[in-house]
Design a protein around this motif. Structure first.
Motif, short mmCIF file in Angstrom:
data_model
loop_
_atom_site.label_atom_id
_atom_site.label_comp_id
_atom_site.label_asym_id
_atom_site.label_seq_id
_atom_site.Cartn_x
_atom_site.Cartn_y
_atom_site.Cartn_z
N TYR A 45 0.94 -12.39 1.83
CA TYR A 45 0.96 -11.65 0.55
C TYR A 45 -0.40 -11.73 -0.15
O TYR A 45 -0.91 -10.71 -0.64
CB TYR A 45 2.05 -12.22 -0.35
CG TYR A 45 2.04 -11.65 -1.74
CD1 TYR A 45 2.58 -10.39 -2.01
CD2 TYR A 45 1.47 -12.35 -2.81
CE1 TYR A 45 2.56 -9.85 -3.29
CE2 TYR A 45 1.44 -11.83 -4.09
CZ TYR A 45 1.99 -10.58 -4.32
OH TYR A 45 1.95 -10.04 -5.59
N LEU A 46 -0.99 -12.92 -0.16
CA LEU A 46 -2.29 -13.10 -0.81
C LEU A 46 -3.38 -12.27 -0.14
O LEU A 46 -4.21 -11.65 -0.80
CB LEU A 46 -2.68 -14.57 -0.80
CG LEU A 46 -1.99 -15.48 -1.81
CD1 LEU A 46 -2.39 -16.92 -1.56
CD2 LEU A 46 -2.34 -15.07 -3.23
N LYS A 52 -2.98 -9.58 1.67
CA LYS A 52 -2.72 -8.17 1.40
C LYS A 52 -3.26 -7.76 0.04
O LYS A 52 -3.81 -6.67 -0.13
CB LYS A 52 -1.22 -7.89 1.48
CG LYS A 52 -0.85 -6.41 1.43
CD LYS A 52 0.64 -6.21 1.61
CE LYS A 52 1.09 -6.53 3.01
NZ LYS A 52 2.51 -6.20 3.24
N LYS A 53 -3.13 -8.65 -0.93
CA LYS A 53 -3.66 -8.37 -2.28
C LYS A 53 -5.18 -8.34 -2.27
O LYS A 53 -5.81 -7.61 -3.05
CB LYS A 53 -3.16 -9.43 -3.26
CG LYS A 53 -1.66 -9.42 -3.50
CD LYS A 53 -1.21 -8.25 -4.35
CE LYS A 53 -1.58 -8.45 -5.80
NZ LYS A 53 -1.04 -7.37 -6.67
N GLN A 75 -10.16 -5.43 -2.36
CA GLN A 75 -10.59 -5.96 -3.65
C GLN A 75 -12.08 -6.28 -3.60
O GLN A 75 -12.62 -6.60 -2.55
CB GLN A 75 -9.81 -7.23 -4.02
CG GLN A 75 -8.34 -6.99 -4.34
CD GLN A 75 -8.15 -6.27 -5.66
OE1 GLN A 75 -8.90 -6.48 -6.61
NE2 GLN A 75 -7.16 -5.41 -5.74
#
Length: 247
Positions: A193-194, A196-197, A201
């Motif tokens: 999840y991290l 993917k975030k 970015q």
């Protein structure tokens, strides 16, 4: 079985961001590995004023005592960032560690060998630079069934079979002291999840309030994955920690 591909760690683009480094060093998964390695060090290394190496440290060293540690990494940006905090650093490669034979009493290498083309040569280098009875502490991702997009994103070449890796560590001249499963399904899903975030970015400025909130959330997640670790087993673990003593 190795996953052969170009070794490119997309996360290295963040190594010039001081705010990113603050975030990274508050992350639950990094803090948990560092905690477990420190506990292993207390258990297996009894030498007072031990000389330590942290090989492949990146921007997030795992050594429990920075004052007695030489930090080594192949990324110049990471080394430059560590220099700013007045750490003893060397630019170097796991396959050719830039220190003399029998240099250290303890060596830490966390989440490194999966990035190395010839990791067996890295194991031989770990043996070379440790003194007799010196202790190796390492963590690696395990089991190819857990391979996902984040392995590609951060430049992994493989996930390890812990039984095979343990045998290979013995073959280069170590007595294996402990093989501990420290990853869990929960930790694995949170890590994906991290990542993917983080994809797409850019390094950014983060307010003190957001940083404080980030720390509180990660304090909670640290407790969650610690509980998951207590319920874990070697067949299901996504990360293994190995402690071994040079003969």
């Amino acid at each position: 079985m190795a996953k052969q591909k170009e070794n490119k760690n997309e996360f290295s683009k963040f190594f010039v961001s001081t705010d990113y480094i603050k975030l990274k060093n508050k992350l639950f998964n990094y803090r948990f590995r560092k905690y477990m390695l420190a506990e292993a060090y207390k258990k297996y290394s009894k030498i007072k004023d031990a000389k330590m190496l942290d090989v492949g440290c990146g921007i997030s060293p795992v050594s429990p005592d920075y004052k007695r540690t030489t930090f080594i990494d192949s990324d110049k940006n990471a080394i430059d960032m560590l220099k700013k905090s007045r750490q003893k650093v060397l630019l170097g490669d796991v396959e050719k560690i830039p220190v003399k034979n029998e240099y250290a009493d303890a060596l830490f290498s966390s989440e490194v060998l999966e990035h190395v083309n010839n990791y067996k040569k890295g194991l031989k280098e770990f043996h070379r630079v440790l003194k007799k009875n010196g202790v190796l502490f390492l963590t690696v991702p395990t089991h190819m069934k857990y391979w996902a997009f984040d392995d590609d994103y951060v430049g992994h070449l493989r996930r390890f079979d812990p039984v095979k890796l343990t045998d290979e560590i013995k073959q280069v001249g170590f007595d294996v002291l402990e093989v501990k499963p420290i990853g869990s399904f929960i930790e694995r899903e949170l890590t994906k999840y991290l990542v993917k975030k983080a994809i797409n970015q850019k390094p950014m400025k983060i307010s003190k309030l957001k940083m404080k909130g980030f720390k509180i959330i990660n304090d909670f997640l640290f407790g969650v994955i610690y509980l998951a670790y207590l319920l874990n087993n070697s067949k299901n673990s996504s990360i293994v920690m190995i402690s071994a003593r040079k003969k």
